[in-house]
Design a protein around this motif. Structure first.
Motif, PDB file in Angstrom:
ATOM      1  N   ALA A  72       0.662  -1.139  -0.110  1.00  0.00           N
ATOM      2  CA  ALA A  72       0.260   0.023  -0.230  1.00  0.00           C
ATOM      3  C   ALA A  72       0.875   1.369  -0.121  1.00  0.00           C
ATOM      4  CB  ALA A  72      -1.098   0.000   1.103  1.00  0.00           C
ATOM      5  N   LYS A  73       1.857   1.320   0.871  1.00  0.00           N
ATOM      6  CA  LYS A  73       2.915   2.144   0.950  1.00  0.00           C
ATOM      7  C   LYS A  73       3.414   2.669  -0.459  1.00  0.00           C
ATOM      8  CE  LYS A  73       6.734   4.221   3.578  1.00  0.00           C
ATOM      9  NZ  LYS A  73       7.618   4.011   4.598  1.00  0.00           N
ATOM     10  N   ALA A  74       4.052   1.520  -1.324  1.00  0.00           N
ATOM     11  CA  ALA A  74       4.435   1.694  -2.365  1.00  0.00           C
ATOM     12  C   ALA A  74       3.733   2.306  -3.554  1.00  0.00           C
ATOM     13  CB  ALA A  74       5.179   0.302  -2.978  1.00  0.00           C
ATOM     14  N   VAL A  75       2.326   1.888  -3.440  1.00  0.00           N
ATOM     15  CA  VAL A  75       1.508   2.628  -4.504  1.00  0.00           C
ATOM     16  C   VAL A  75       1.297   3.971  -4.101  1.00  0.00           C
ATOM     17  CG1 VAL A  75      -0.948   2.246  -5.294  1.00  0.00           C
ATOM     18  CG2 VAL A  75       0.438   0.124  -4.865  1.00  0.00           C
ATOM     19  N   GLU A  76       1.051   4.206  -2.963  1.00  0.00           N
ATOM     20  CA  GLU A  76       1.027   5.830  -2.611  1.00  0.00           C
ATOM     21  C   GLU A  76       2.254   6.711  -2.809  1.00  0.00           C
ATOM     22  OE1 GLU A  76      -0.234   5.462   1.403  1.00  0.00           O
ATOM     23  OE2 GLU A  76      -1.926   4.560   1.020  1.00  0.00           O
ATOM     24  N   GLU A  77       3.390   6.111  -2.636  1.00  0.00           N
ATOM     25  CA  GLU A  77       4.702   6.811  -2.723  1.00  0.00           C
ATOM     26  C   GLU A  77       5.141   7.067  -4.215  1.00  0.00           C
ATOM     27  OE1 GLU A  77       7.346   5.319   0.239  1.00  0.00           O
ATOM     28  OE2 GLU A  77       6.186   6.563   1.716  1.00  0.00           O
ATOM     29  N   TYR A  78       5.003   5.806  -5.176  1.00  0.00           N
ATOM     30  CA  TYR A  78       5.692   5.759  -6.234  1.00  0.00           C
ATOM     31  C   TYR A  78       4.744   6.085  -7.400  1.00  0.00           C
ATOM     32  CZ  TYR A  78       9.606   3.449  -3.871  1.00  0.00           C
ATOM     33  OH  TYR A  78      10.549   3.100  -2.972  1.00  0.00           O
ATOM     34  N   GLY A  79       4.887   7.116  -8.278  1.00  0.00           N
ATOM     35  CA  GLY A  79       3.994   7.516  -9.162  1.00  0.00           C
ATOM     36  C   GLY A  79       4.308   6.727 -10.602  1.00  0.00           C
ATOM     37  N   GLY A  80       3.391   6.978 -11.373  1.00  0.00           N
ATOM     38  CA  GLY A  80       3.497   6.130 -12.457  1.00  0.00           C
ATOM     39  C   GLY A  80       4.512   6.885 -13.686  1.00  0.00           C
TER      40      GLY A  80
END
Length: 287
Positions: A274-282
């Motif tokens: 969940a943290k990775a999805v929130e912190e790393y943009g596409g």
């Protein structure tokens, strides 16, 4: 195994035409029906049979919804004067810089202004694949915007209706989302796609067909999730038209694979995902 629905769309697991839109690949776990493709990346601990049945059930639901949304699109034609590029072997130069800027701007969060050539068609297909299998397309407030930015004008009204029907409140409830496409408190819904490679199979000045080989992560992160985040491999085929000075999608389809062998990495916990999805943009994807 893929199926032809009569519209030139490869329906993937479901036998329906729309094979994958919308993060419904949950977990891709996957949109189209069939076994989901596990790729390189975290290997999940073995699930008991009950959990596996639950996950497979959710995946089939998602795939069916996406297939329904794309059903009835396109007539299978790829434009007059299109020339095939099948059989052309990719090599080291296929990803080399050409000097042509394939993307000139962004239409909201989706890239736009693609070059009027094969490179631009590949870039458009890659970026549109990411949008069509994103978590945002499950949200009514954003779905219409995505459809209008991605598809040719003649298909917009039809697809808005089909997507709304496919991603109904009942459907969202079955995959653990509320009527606005949001996960419950303490949960994070994940649908993130990453193109691995692209190729053009047909091309003319007015139309193109491009294939995008993708991997991605799909599912719901959180303690007690019955649809844990896993990864998948799939290929999307997009039929594009040159309209209004840009490449737009006329129809698309999806099929499983090609999928590599899993590695022995330990799966990350739900909080890390969940943290990775929130912190790393596409990314904006371009050849």
């Amino acid at each position: 195994m893929s199926h032809d629905d009569g519209y030139g769309n490869d329906s993937g697991r479901t036998g329906n035409g729309y094979s994958t839109i919308g993060g419904t690949r949950q977990t891709r776990t996957r949109l189209p029906d069939g076994e989901g493709g596990d790729g390189y990346g975290p290997r999940r601990p073995a699930r008991n049979s009950r959990s596996l049945v639950t996950v497979v059930g959710v995946i089939v639901l998602l795939l069916g919804a996406i297939a329904f949304a794309n059903m009835g699109g396109g007539d299978g034609s790829d434009g007059d004067g299109a020339s095939g590029s099948n059989g052309k072997k990719a090599d080291a130069t296929s990803t080399a810089a050409t000097g042509t800027k394939p993307v000139t701007g962004k239409n909201g969060e989706i890239a736009s202004g693609f070059a009027h050539d094969q490179q631009g068609a590949q870039s458009a297909a890659a970026n549109y694949s990411v949008a069509l299998v994103s978590a945002d397309i499950l949200k009514p407030s954003q779905r219409a915007q995505i459809v209008r930015k991605v598809f040719v004008a003649s298909r917009v009204d039809e697809l808005e209706t089909k997507f709304d029907q496919a991603y109904s409140k009942e459907f969202l409830d079955k995959v653990g989302l509320d009527e606005n496409g949001n996960a419950s408190a303490g949960m994070t819904y994940v649908s993130r796609t990453a193109p691995v490679g692209t190729k053009v199979t047909l091309f003319s000045d007015s139309s193109a067909t491009a294939e995008v080989w993708c991997t991605g992560v799909f599912g719901t992160a959180g303690v007690g999730s019955t649809n844990p985040v896993s990864n998948d491999w799939f290929t999307m085929t997009l039929k594009l038209q040159w309209e209004g000075g840009d490449w737009k999608v006329d129809s698309f389809s999806q099929k499983d694979g090609p999928a590599p062998v899993n590695t022995d990495r330990t799966a990350s916990n739900a909080d890390e995902i969940a943290k990775a999805v929130e912190e790393y943009g596409g990314f904006t994807y371009a050849r």
